[in-house]
Design an enzyme around this catalytic site. Structure first.
Site, PDB file in Angstrom:
ATOM      1  N   GLY A  12       6.527   0.556   2.861  1.00 45.93           N
ATOM      2  CA  GLY A  12       6.435  -0.662   3.676  1.00 45.93           C
ATOM      3  C   GLY A  12       5.887  -1.808   2.843  1.00 45.93           C
ATOM      4  O   GLY A  12       5.186  -2.693   3.345  1.00 45.93           O
ATOM      5  N   ALA A  13       6.240  -1.787   1.561  1.00 50.51           N
ATOM      6  CA  ALA A  13       5.588  -2.667   0.585  1.00 50.51           C
ATOM      7  C   ALA A  13       5.873  -4.144   0.832  1.00 50.51           C
ATOM      8  O   ALA A  13       5.114  -5.000   0.393  1.00 50.51           O
ATOM      9  CB  ALA A  13       6.002  -2.261  -0.826  1.00 50.51           C
ATOM     10  N   ALA A  14       6.966  -4.450   1.542  1.00 50.53           N
ATOM     11  CA  ALA A  14       7.280  -5.867   1.797  1.00 50.53           C
ATOM     12  C   ALA A  14       6.760  -6.330   3.161  1.00 50.53           C
ATOM     13  O   ALA A  14       7.011  -7.452   3.580  1.00 50.53           O
ATOM     14  CB  ALA A  14       8.781  -6.090   1.714  1.00 50.53           C
ATOM     15  N   GLY A  15       6.020  -5.462   3.850  1.00 50.33           N
ATOM     16  CA  GLY A  15       5.501  -5.824   5.177  1.00 50.33           C
ATOM     17  C   GLY A  15       4.190  -6.588   5.073  1.00 50.33           C
ATOM     18  O   GLY A  15       3.721  -6.906   3.974  1.00 50.33           O
ATOM     19  N   GLN A  16       3.603  -6.871   6.251  1.00 51.28           N
ATOM     20  CA  GLN A  16       2.378  -7.676   6.240  1.00 51.28           C
ATOM     21  C   GLN A  16       1.205  -6.960   5.595  1.00 51.28           C
ATOM     22  O   GLN A  16       0.441  -7.573   4.860  1.00 51.28           O
ATOM     23  CB  GLN A  16       1.866  -8.122   7.573  1.00 51.28           C
ATOM     24  CG  GLN A  16       2.476  -8.011   8.877  1.00 51.28           C
ATOM     25  CD  GLN A  16       1.360  -8.363   9.870  1.00 51.28           C
ATOM     26  OE1 GLN A  16       0.663  -9.375   9.715  1.00 51.28           O
ATOM     27  NE2 GLN A  16       1.162  -7.527  10.859  1.00 51.28           N
ATOM     28  N   ILE A  17       1.029  -5.676   5.881  1.00 47.15           N
ATOM     29  CA  ILE A  17      -0.101  -4.971   5.238  1.00 47.15           C
ATOM     30  C   ILE A  17       0.164  -4.866   3.736  1.00 47.15           C
ATOM     31  O   ILE A  17      -0.734  -5.089   2.915  1.00 47.15           O
ATOM     32  CB  ILE A  17      -0.318  -3.573   5.868  1.00 47.15           C
ATOM     33  CG1 ILE A  17      -0.735  -3.730   7.329  1.00 47.15           C
ATOM     34  CG2 ILE A  17      -1.361  -2.790   5.097  1.00 47.15           C
ATOM     35  CD1 ILE A  17      -0.914  -2.427   8.083  1.00 47.15           C
ATOM     36  N   GLN A 115       9.309  11.601   4.664  1.00 45.00           N
ATOM     37  CA  GLN A 115       8.410  11.279   3.550  1.00 45.00           C
ATOM     38  C   GLN A 115       7.511  12.468   3.183  1.00 45.00           C
ATOM     39  O   GLN A 115       7.195  12.663   2.009  1.00 45.00           O
ATOM     40  CB  GLN A 115       7.603  10.017   3.881  1.00 45.00           C
ATOM     41  CG  GLN A 115       8.557   8.813   3.962  1.00 45.00           C
ATOM     42  CD  GLN A 115       7.877   7.482   4.136  1.00 45.00           C
ATOM     43  OE1 GLN A 115       6.659   7.406   4.254  1.00 45.00           O
ATOM     44  NE2 GLN A 115       8.656   6.421   4.164  1.00 45.00           N
ATOM     45  N   ASN A 134       1.276   3.645  12.278  1.00 41.65           N
ATOM     46  CA  ASN A 134       0.844   4.184  13.572  1.00 41.65           C
ATOM     47  C   ASN A 134       1.911   4.999  14.289  1.00 41.65           C
ATOM     48  O   ASN A 134       3.091   4.740  14.105  1.00 41.65           O
ATOM     49  CB  ASN A 134       0.419   3.024  14.475  1.00 41.65           C
ATOM     50  CG  ASN A 134      -1.021   2.614  14.221  1.00 41.65           C
ATOM     51  OD1 ASN A 134      -1.876   3.460  14.034  1.00 41.65           O
ATOM     52  ND2 ASN A 134      -1.245   1.307  14.205  1.00 41.65           N
ATOM     53  N   ASP A 162     -11.466   1.359  12.121  1.00 43.66           N
ATOM     54  CA  ASP A 162     -12.363   1.529  13.285  1.00 43.66           C
ATOM     55  C   ASP A 162     -13.814   1.600  12.811  1.00 43.66           C
ATOM     56  O   ASP A 162     -14.721   1.029  13.422  1.00 43.66           O
ATOM     57  CB  ASP A 162     -12.008   2.817  14.041  1.00 43.66           C
ATOM     58  CG  ASP A 162     -10.528   2.903  14.348  1.00 43.66           C
ATOM     59  OD1 ASP A 162     -10.107   2.414  15.389  1.00 43.66           O
ATOM     60  OD2 ASP A 162      -9.771   3.458  13.515  1.00 43.66           O
ATOM     61  N   HIS A 190      -7.135   7.378  15.926  1.00 45.40           N
ATOM     62  CA  HIS A 190      -7.101   5.913  15.756  1.00 45.40           C
ATOM     63  C   HIS A 190      -6.379   5.326  16.975  1.00 45.40           C
ATOM     64  O   HIS A 190      -5.176   5.075  16.957  1.00 45.40           O
ATOM     65  CB  HIS A 190      -6.381   5.538  14.457  1.00 45.40           C
ATOM     66  CG  HIS A 190      -6.171   4.057  14.316  1.00 45.40           C
ATOM     67  ND1 HIS A 190      -7.211   3.156  14.286  1.00 45.40           N
ATOM     68  CD2 HIS A 190      -5.046   3.313  14.232  1.00 45.40           C
ATOM     69  CE1 HIS A 190      -6.730   1.931  14.183  1.00 45.40           C
ATOM     70  NE2 HIS A 190      -5.417   1.990  14.162  1.00 45.40           N
TER      71      HIS A 190
END
Ligand SMILES: NC(=O)C1=CN([C@@H]2O[C@H](COP(=O)(O)OP(=O)(O)OC[C@H]3O[C@@H](n4cnc5c(N)ncnc54)[C@H](O)[C@@H]3O)[C@@H](O)[C@H]2O)C=CC1
Ligand SMILES: O=C([O-])CC(=O)C(=O)O
Length: 329
Positions: A12-17, A115, A134, A162, A190
């Site tokens: 998810g390297a191009a996502g927000q996180i 994965q 999540n 958390d 979580h």
């Protein structure tokens, strides 16, 4: 002598996180300021996502990080995870307003079987896996079960956000500094059922529980505030937490790799049966870490209120696990 570079996969390297995380890994915040890194970045095989990833990599190039020795883009986990020492599994759909994290189970579970299998096939046998996507605990459980040749203890879920949220609420309530608070933990999933527990916590050696001395605040303000913080951020920002999530991922992996010097932190780890949590359940526990291994803190008294909270979060995790049974080998 310079250290051998460590291979770090981020999905998810191009996502927000991803955008808040990669620069800090390359800067040495996660593995140490003397530890060279190789970044192996995974995104979906979609033209737009791959193009966005290229853009992020251009910016990383433009930072000229001295510790970054190599960086590659991937659309196949079998190449992205080749020989990795650390895998941060972020790539998954985030929730929007009005959703609970478990509503993402159906959409995201499949990602973690694929994965997990790829990690099983090609990652270092000592790979440290952190699942952020999540619902993080159940996704980590799926990845672990899909990777039977890797030790189960290599798979962890992120409860650190958390934990950090709880630290900051306790510091505000007691008028103290987060850096002085020790022995705080978060038990369980979580999700809003997590149980942030300051009964054992100290601040400058004084008992946090005695300083606060307000069970009504604990049950009706503190726990809901920490538990619903993700939703509050979605409500305020229109997007789910990203920089604070990336920061928690950095904290989690750094403490796992570099050690906590006897201090407690919180990690979601497969239970060894401690505190009556069934073996294998991916559960937030108080841990200490040393030499790249975590140990669950033992011997803590669980009072009636705490047991009730722990049972509630365990029940939710058990239900989530039942819901994905059909995906597991
Ligand atoms: N555990 C925690 O404390 C937290 C977890 N999260 C979760 O982290 C996840 C990512 O959040 P954001 O970065 O905000 O989402 P985002 O939507 O901005 O980015 C996700 C990225 O993952 C990519 N992706 C999707 N499937 C993939 C796959 N199979 N392989 C590789 N990449 C894939 C997407 O193309 C996208 O670029 C969400 O599930 C979110 O709920 C977010 C905050 C805290
Ligand atoms: O709330 C969400 O969906 C994102 C997340 O996990 C968090 O901020 O804790």
């Amino acid at each position: 002598m310079a250290k051998t570079p460590m291979r770090v996969a981020v999905t998810g390297a191009a996502g927000q996180i991803g955008y808040a995380l990669l620069f800090r890994i390359a800067n040495g915040d996660m593995l140490g300021k003397d530890q060279p890194v190789i970044l192996q970045l995974l995104e979906i095989a979609d033209e737009k996502a791959q193009k966005a990833l290229k853009g992020v990599m251009m910016e990383i190039d433009d930072c000229a990080f001295p510790l970054l020795t190599e960086m590659t883009a991937h659309s196949d986990p079998m190449t992205a995870f080749k020989d990795v020492d650390v895998a941060v599994l972020v790539g998954a759909r985030p929730r929007g307003p009005g959703m609970e994290r478990k509503d993402l189970l159906e959409a995201n579970a499949q990602i973690f079987t694929v994965q997990g299998k790829a990690l099983d096939a090609v990652a270092s046998r000592n790979v440290k896996v952190l699942v952020v996507g999540n619902p993080a605990n159940t996704n980590a459980y799926i990845a672990m079960k899909s990777a039977p040749s890797l030790p189960a203890k290599n798979f962890t879920a992120m409860l650190r956000l958390d934990h950090n949220r709880a630290l900051s609420q306790v510091a505000a309530k007691t008028g103290t500094q987060v850096k002085d608070i020790e022995k705080l933990t978060v038990w369980g999933n979580h999700s809003p059922t997590m149980y942030a527990d300051y009964r054992f916590a100290t601040v400058n050696g004084k008992s946090v529980k005695e300083l606060i001395n307000d069970q009504e605040w604990n049950a009706n303000t503190f726990l809901p505030t920490v538990g619903k913080r993700g939703a509050a951020i979605i409500e305020a920002r229109g997007l789910s937490s990203a920089a604070s999530a990336a920061n928690a991922a950095i904290d989690h992996v750094r403490d796992w790799v570099l050690g906590t010097n006897g201090k407690w932190t919180t990690m979601g780890v497969p239970s060894d049966g401690s505190y009556g949590i069934p073996e294998g359940t991916m559960f937030g526990f108080p841990v200490t870490t040393e030499n790249g291994e975590y140990t669950i803190v033992q011997g803590l008294e669980i009072d009636a209120f705490s047991q009730e909270r722990i049972n509630l979060t365990l029940k939710e995790l058990t239900e989530e696990r039942e819901g994905v049974k059909h995906l597991l080998p």
